[in-house]
Design an enzyme around this catalytic site. Structure first.
Site, PDB file in Angstrom:
ATOM      1  N   GLN A  19      -8.851   5.619  -8.361  1.00 32.49           N
ATOM      2  CA  GLN A  19      -8.409   5.437  -6.982  1.00 32.49           C
ATOM      3  C   GLN A  19      -8.375   6.720  -5.983  1.00 32.49           C
ATOM      4  O   GLN A  19      -9.141   6.675  -5.018  1.00 32.49           O
ATOM      5  CB  GLN A  19      -6.774   4.864  -6.640  1.00 32.49           C
ATOM      6  CG  GLN A  19      -6.678   4.066  -5.284  1.00 32.49           C
ATOM      7  CD  GLN A  19      -6.268   5.263  -4.355  1.00 32.49           C
ATOM      8  OE1 GLN A  19      -6.102   6.463  -4.423  1.00 32.49           O
ATOM      9  NE2 GLN A  19      -6.050   4.835  -3.067  1.00 32.49           N
ATOM     10  N   ASP A  32      -6.389   0.477   0.447  1.00 31.86           N
ATOM     11  CA  ASP A  32      -6.361   0.701   1.861  1.00 31.86           C
ATOM     12  C   ASP A  32      -7.830   0.268   2.277  1.00 31.86           C
ATOM     13  O   ASP A  32      -8.734  -0.124   1.462  1.00 31.86           O
ATOM     14  CB  ASP A  32      -6.172   1.934   2.384  1.00 31.86           C
ATOM     15  CG  ASP A  32      -6.975   2.919   1.562  1.00 31.86           C
ATOM     16  OD1 ASP A  32      -8.330   2.898   1.605  1.00 31.86           O
ATOM     17  OD2 ASP A  32      -6.399   3.737   0.731  1.00 31.86           O
ATOM     18  N   LYS A  47       0.864  -1.298  -0.004  1.00 36.58           N
ATOM     19  CA  LYS A  47      -0.052   0.086  -0.016  1.00 36.58           C
ATOM     20  C   LYS A  47       0.745   1.326   0.085  1.00 36.58           C
ATOM     21  O   LYS A  47       0.597   2.244  -0.794  1.00 36.58           O
ATOM     22  CB  LYS A  47      -0.777  -0.079   1.353  1.00 36.58           C
ATOM     23  CG  LYS A  47      -2.226   0.963   1.221  1.00 36.58           C
ATOM     24  CD  LYS A  47      -1.585   2.238   1.978  1.00 36.58           C
ATOM     25  CE  LYS A  47      -2.674   3.519   1.730  1.00 36.58           C
ATOM     26  NZ  LYS A  47      -1.907   4.623   2.387  1.00 36.58           N
TER      27      LYS A  47
END
Length: 297
Positions: A284, A247, A228
Site C-alpha cells: 500500500q 483512499d 480508512k
DNA sequence: GACCAGGGATCGT
DNA sequence: ACGATCCATGGT
C-alpha cells in the site's frame, strides 16, 4: 548495517532500503521539517531528531547509542528485512496474475520507503485530522497542536520544536479552542478519541495483541474513525502490516494497474488480500507514494 | 444506498 | 485571482 559513533553523532552505513526523503514524505507521518535536500528535523516519541542522508551515509545528529537503540532502531523499523518483503510481493503478484505485474516497477522507484513504528495516540489523532485534507495542512495542524499543548522537545537552528501533546492535555481542550487550531468538524472526533482512551473503551495494549481486523473494529468505535483511518492507525502504530488502507489514490492506482475500470473498495480490499497478503501494508505504501507522485487522475 | 455537509489551505487554471 | 480539490465519515 554498520553503526558508528562519531563525536556526538550516530552514523549508519550500508543500510538496506533507506531513503529518508521517501520515508518521511510518503504520507505516513506529519511531524517533521525539511531543512535541505535529505536533511530533516522530526519529533517523534517525545524525542527530537536532526537527521541527514548523503548517499548511503545517514547521520543522526546529537544522538547517543542508548537513544538510538531504544528509540530510533524500532521507529525506523531497522530490524526488518525489506529485501525479503519486496521479493515476496513481486513473486506473489506474479503467481496470482500468472504474469509479471506492475508492482515491481513501483517498488524499484520507491525502494527506500520504510514503514515507521509510530506512537499510537499521535497517529490516531493525526489520521483523524487527515480526512479531507492535504498533507501540508495536516502538518500545520499537528504542529499547531504541539506548540499550543505539547512540551518543548529542543531547539535546532534557533527554532524550538514541541512534542505531540499527551492525551491528558489534549482531552482538556475545549471544542471551540480545538477549532481555533483549524481542526474544523474533526474537533469533536479528536475529543471523542481522547474520551474513549481515557475511559478504557480503547486500550492500546489489547489492540497490539489482536488481529488487524479486530483492531480496526475496535478503533471504529471512535466517532470520526472509519475503515480508512482505522487501517492507517493499525498499520503505522500497531504493527498490523497486513492492513491495507484504501483512499482515493490507492483506489485510482489499483483500478489502473489491475482492474482497468471503476471498482468498489470492498472488491479492491479482497483482491489486495489475495495478491499482497500479510505484506499488504508495505505494498500500500509503495503504491500510495507512487500514485501521488504520478498525480493520478 | 446515494448524497451532502463540514473548514480551509493548497493546487491547478 | 479564484474555483476545485483534498490520504473520509456521519447523518439524512
Amino acid at each position: 548495517m554498520k553503526i558508528k559513533q562519531e563525536n556526538n553523532n550516530i552514523i549508519l552505513e550500508e543500510v538496506d532500503s533507506f531513503d529518508i526523503e521517501q520515508i518521511l514524505e510518503c504520507g505516513q507521518c506529519f511531524h517533521f521539517d525539511k531543512l535541505e535536500e535529505k536533511e530533516y528535523v522530526l519529533v517523534a516519541k517525545d524525542h527530537l531528531l536532526h537527521i541527514k542522508q548523503v548517499g548511503e551515509k545517514i547521520t543522526f545528529y546529537d544522538t547517543d547509542e542508548h537513544t538510538f537503540e531504544t528509540v530510533w532502531r524500532s521507529y525506523f523499523d531497522l530490524d526488518r528485512d525489506y529485501s525479503q518483503i519486496k521479493n515476496w510481493l513481486i513473486e506473489n503478484e506474479k503467481r496470482v496474475l500468472n504474469q509479471n505485474g506492475a508492482l515491481e516497477q513501483v517498488i524499484i522507484e520507491k525502494s527506500g520507503i520504510r514503514i515507521l513504528n509510530q506512537d499510537f495516540f499521535e497517529t490516531l489523532i493525526s489520521f483523524i485530522i487527515s480526512q479531507n485534507k492535504q498533507i501540508p495542512h495536516i502538518k500545520q495542524i499537528v504542529n499547531t497542536l504541539s506548540i499550543k499543548y505539547g512540551e518543548p522537545a529542543g531547539e535546532i537552528n534557533a527554532k524550538e520544536y514541541y512534542c505531540f501533546p499527551t492525551i491528558e492535555k489534549l482531552s482538556k481542550v475545549s471544542d471551540s479552542e480545538m477549532r481555533l487550531c483549524k481542526t474544523g468538524f474533526r474537533a469533536p472526533y479528536i475529543l471523542n478519541a481522547c474520551e474513549k482512551i481515557l475511559d478504557g473503551t480503547i486500550k492500546e495494549e489489547s489492540l497490539l495483541n489482536c488481529s488487524f481486523r479486530q483492531a480496526r473494529e475496535e478503533l471504529m468505535q471512535i466517532k470520526g474513525v472509519g475503515s480508512k483511518v482505522a487501517s492507517c492507525v493499525a498499520l503505522f502504530s500497531l504493527s498490523k502490516r497486513d492492513a491495507f488502507p484504501i483512499d482515493v489514490w490507492i483506489k485510482r492506482i489499483m483500478e489502473r494497474i489491475y482492474f482497468e475500470k471503476e471498482t468498489p473498495k470492498s472488491e479492491i480490499e479482497q483482491f489486495a488480500d489475495r495478491i499482497y497478503g500479510e505484506y499488504g501494508g508495505y505494498a500500500q505504501q509503495y503504491l500510495f507514494y507512487y500514485a501521488r507522485d504520478l498525480g493520478l487522475k
